[in-house]
Design an enzyme around this catalytic site. Structure first.
Site, mmCIF file in Angstrom:
data_model
loop_
_atom_site.group_PDB
_atom_site.id
_atom_site.type_symbol
_atom_site.label_atom_id
_atom_site.label_comp_id
_atom_site.label_asym_id
_atom_site.label_seq_id
_atom_site.Cartn_x
_atom_site.Cartn_y
_atom_site.Cartn_z
ATOM 1 N N CYS A 276 5.618 -0.402 7.543
ATOM 2 C CA CYS A 276 5.455 0.729 6.705
ATOM 3 C C CYS A 276 7.071 1.369 5.992
ATOM 4 O O CYS A 276 7.642 1.517 6.417
ATOM 5 C CB CYS A 276 4.885 1.977 7.519
ATOM 6 N N LEU A 277 6.226 1.561 5.140
ATOM 7 C CA LEU A 277 7.535 2.259 4.074
ATOM 8 C C LEU A 277 8.349 3.363 3.877
ATOM 9 O O LEU A 277 9.235 4.101 3.296
ATOM 10 C CB LEU A 277 7.333 2.249 2.271
ATOM 11 N N GLY B 65 0.714 -1.182 0.269
ATOM 12 C CA GLY B 65 0.358 0.246 0.069
ATOM 13 C C GLY B 65 0.570 0.911 -0.190
ATOM 14 O O GLY B 65 2.008 0.714 0.282
ATOM 15 N N GLN C 75 2.692 9.974 1.190
ATOM 16 C CA GLN C 75 3.757 9.416 1.176
ATOM 17 C C GLN C 75 4.756 9.976 0.384
ATOM 18 O O GLN C 75 6.322 9.540 0.300
ATOM 19 C CB GLN C 75 3.549 7.948 1.228
ATOM 20 N N HIS D 17 -2.386 7.734 7.055
ATOM 21 C CA HIS D 17 -1.336 7.915 6.229
ATOM 22 C C HIS D 17 -1.696 9.905 6.005
ATOM 23 O O HIS D 17 -1.763 10.574 6.368
ATOM 24 C CB HIS D 17 -1.238 7.377 5.272
ATOM 25 N N HIS E 214 -4.574 1.238 7.708
ATOM 26 C CA HIS E 214 -2.959 1.678 7.638
ATOM 27 C C HIS E 214 -2.613 2.994 6.644
ATOM 28 O O HIS E 214 -2.893 4.071 6.713
ATOM 29 C CB HIS E 214 -1.893 0.775 7.113
ATOM 30 N N GLU E 215 -3.377 2.323 5.587
ATOM 31 C CA GLU E 215 -3.724 4.312 3.863
ATOM 32 C C GLU E 215 -3.801 4.976 4.508
ATOM 33 O O GLU E 215 -3.753 6.218 4.434
ATOM 34 C CB GLU E 215 -3.691 2.804 2.801
HETATM 35 ZN ZN LIG Z 1 2.392 2.919 5.579
#
Ligand SMILES: [Zn+2]
Length: 201
Positions: free
Chosen positions: A126-127, A82, A87, A172, A168-169
């Site tokens: 998380c990226l 995701g 991000q 963000h 999660h997304e």
């Molecule tokens: Zn994330």
């Protein structure tokens, strides 16, 4: 078959195998290089964009579709499931995700319309928080509604992993990170991983 031929054949087989392994490891090295390059284009912890609230998308135009394509490529190359627009430093309400093998999906102006009371605790990464994995409690089932990149209505009912990914997304898009959802002990540990190392001279 002479002993020599046999040896030769054996060596030949061995060489083929070695070549295959070298090819595999080159492919792995290339994927790793792409992953690192992609992560370099994703905002990392400490970047203020990750703490800002994104705004609704108004125009469903070519710029939006280009953004979706770029985010989908970055998500794949970074080997994530995701990626939210915040991000990549774009404060617009959309994210791409791929919780299963049914291909990447995008949702624009997403709204959580149903959320199961039952929750489950599981580890998340998380990226934007490299090297961090913390337990986060999430609803086991959600329904989410929004638009696709062309402005058509979409609705998904997701459970387990898919449900976790969209929660999660969505976070963000409101400037919320997994470290905000975990217990104090894991949060401290995560922050020490994320804190830039002090260079002693
Ligand atoms: Zn994330």
């Amino acid at each position: 078959m002479s002993e020599h031929d046999h040896d030769h054949e054996h060596d030949h087989d061995h060489d083929d195998h070695a070549a295959e392994t070298a090819e595999e490891s080159r492919a792995e090295a290339e994927a790793e290089a792409r992953r690192r390059f992609a992560l370099g284009q994703i905002r990392q912890y400490g970047d203020p964009a990750l703490r800002l609230v994104a705004h609704d998308v108004v125009d469903f135009d070519d710029d939006l579709r280009r953004l979706v394509d770029r985010m989908t490529t970055l998500m794949h190359e970074a080997q994530g499931v995701g990626l939210a627009a915040t991000q990549v430093g774009v404060l617009r309400r959309l994210f791409v995700f791929e919780p299963d093998d049914e291909g990447p999906r995008v949702i624009v102006n997403p709204v959580l319309v149903e959320r199961a009371d039952q929750t489950e605790l599981d580890e998340e990464g998380c990226l934007s928080l490299q090297g961090v994995r913390v337990p986060v409690e999430r609803s086991i089932r959600v329904a989410i509604e929004g638009k696709d990149a062309d402005g058509n209505d979409v609705r998904w009912e997701l459970d387990e992993y898919g449900s976790r990914v969209v929660q999660h997304e969505l976070d963000h898009l409101d400037g919320v990170l997994i470290i905000d959802h975990t217990d104090e002990e894991h949060r401290k540990e995560a922050l020490s991983t994320l804190r830039p190392r002090v260079v002693l001279r």
